[in-house]
Write a protein that holds these residues in place. Structure first.
Motif, PDB file in Angstrom:
ATOM      1  N   LEU A  13       0.996  -1.200   0.127  1.00 44.31           N
ATOM      2  CA  LEU A  13      -0.158  -0.084   0.013  1.00 44.31           C
ATOM      3  C   LEU A  13       0.766   1.133  -0.083  1.00 44.31           C
ATOM      4  N   LEU A  14       1.904   1.232   0.496  1.00 41.66           N
ATOM      5  CA  LEU A  14       2.795   2.458   0.833  1.00 41.66           C
ATOM      6  C   LEU A  14       3.441   2.661  -0.433  1.00 41.66           C
ATOM      7  N   THR A  38       3.086   5.648  -2.840  1.00 40.81           N
ATOM      8  CA  THR A  38       4.306   6.498  -3.311  1.00 40.81           C
ATOM      9  C   THR A  38       4.211   6.760  -4.883  1.00 40.81           C
ATOM     10  N   GLU A  39       3.990   5.759  -5.494  1.00 41.06           N
ATOM     11  CA  GLU A  39       3.777   5.871  -7.134  1.00 41.06           C
ATOM     12  C   GLU A  39       2.782   6.942  -7.528  1.00 41.06           C
ATOM     13  N   ARG A  40       1.837   7.009  -6.890  1.00 40.44           N
ATOM     14  CA  ARG A  40       0.635   7.746  -6.984  1.00 40.44           C
ATOM     15  C   ARG A  40       0.935   9.180  -6.853  1.00 40.44           C
ATOM     16  N   ALA A  41       1.665   9.319  -5.578  1.00 40.88           N
ATOM     17  CA  ALA A  41       2.158  10.807  -5.351  1.00 40.88           C
ATOM     18  C   ALA A  41       3.230  11.352  -6.329  1.00 40.88           C
ATOM     19  N   ASP A  42       4.134  10.592  -6.706  1.00 40.80           N
ATOM     20  CA  ASP A  42       5.104  10.911  -7.745  1.00 40.80           C
ATOM     21  C   ASP A  42       4.455  11.128  -9.025  1.00 40.80           C
ATOM     22  N   LYS A  43       3.281  10.607  -9.424  1.00 37.88           N
ATOM     23  CA  LYS A  43       2.729  10.698 -10.568  1.00 37.88           C
ATOM     24  C   LYS A  43       1.921  12.237 -10.651  1.00 37.88           C
TER      25      LYS A  43
END
Length: 74
Positions: free
Chosen positions: A42-43, A47-52
């Motif tokens: 989940l983390l 993190t990937e969504r926040a970077d995107k």
């Protein structure tokens, strides 16, 4: 008068205190283990969504800078 306080103390030390200690140390051991596999996944996803999202915001800022240079001042 001392008998008035003795009974609740005995009940506390026989039933409440051991349960309290058990739950306390069980929660301590769970926090010491670290993140579970599901929490790690989940983390990683978050993190990937926040970077995107950060890349998208930067792109939008570049577009706004090109089309309306004074947009930051408003």
């Amino acid at each position: 008068m001392s008998g008035f306080f003795a009974f609740p103390l005995v009940i506390f030390f026989i039933f409440v205190a051991p349960l309290w200690l058990f739950l306390h140390y069980r929660s301590k051991s769970k926090t010491a283990q670290g993140l579970s596999h599901e929490d790690t996944q989940l983390l990683k996803t978050m993190t990937e969504r926040a970077d995107k999202m950060q890349r998208r915001v930067e792109t939008l800022e570049k577009i706004l800078d090109a089309e309306s240079p004074s947009w930051r001042e408003r």
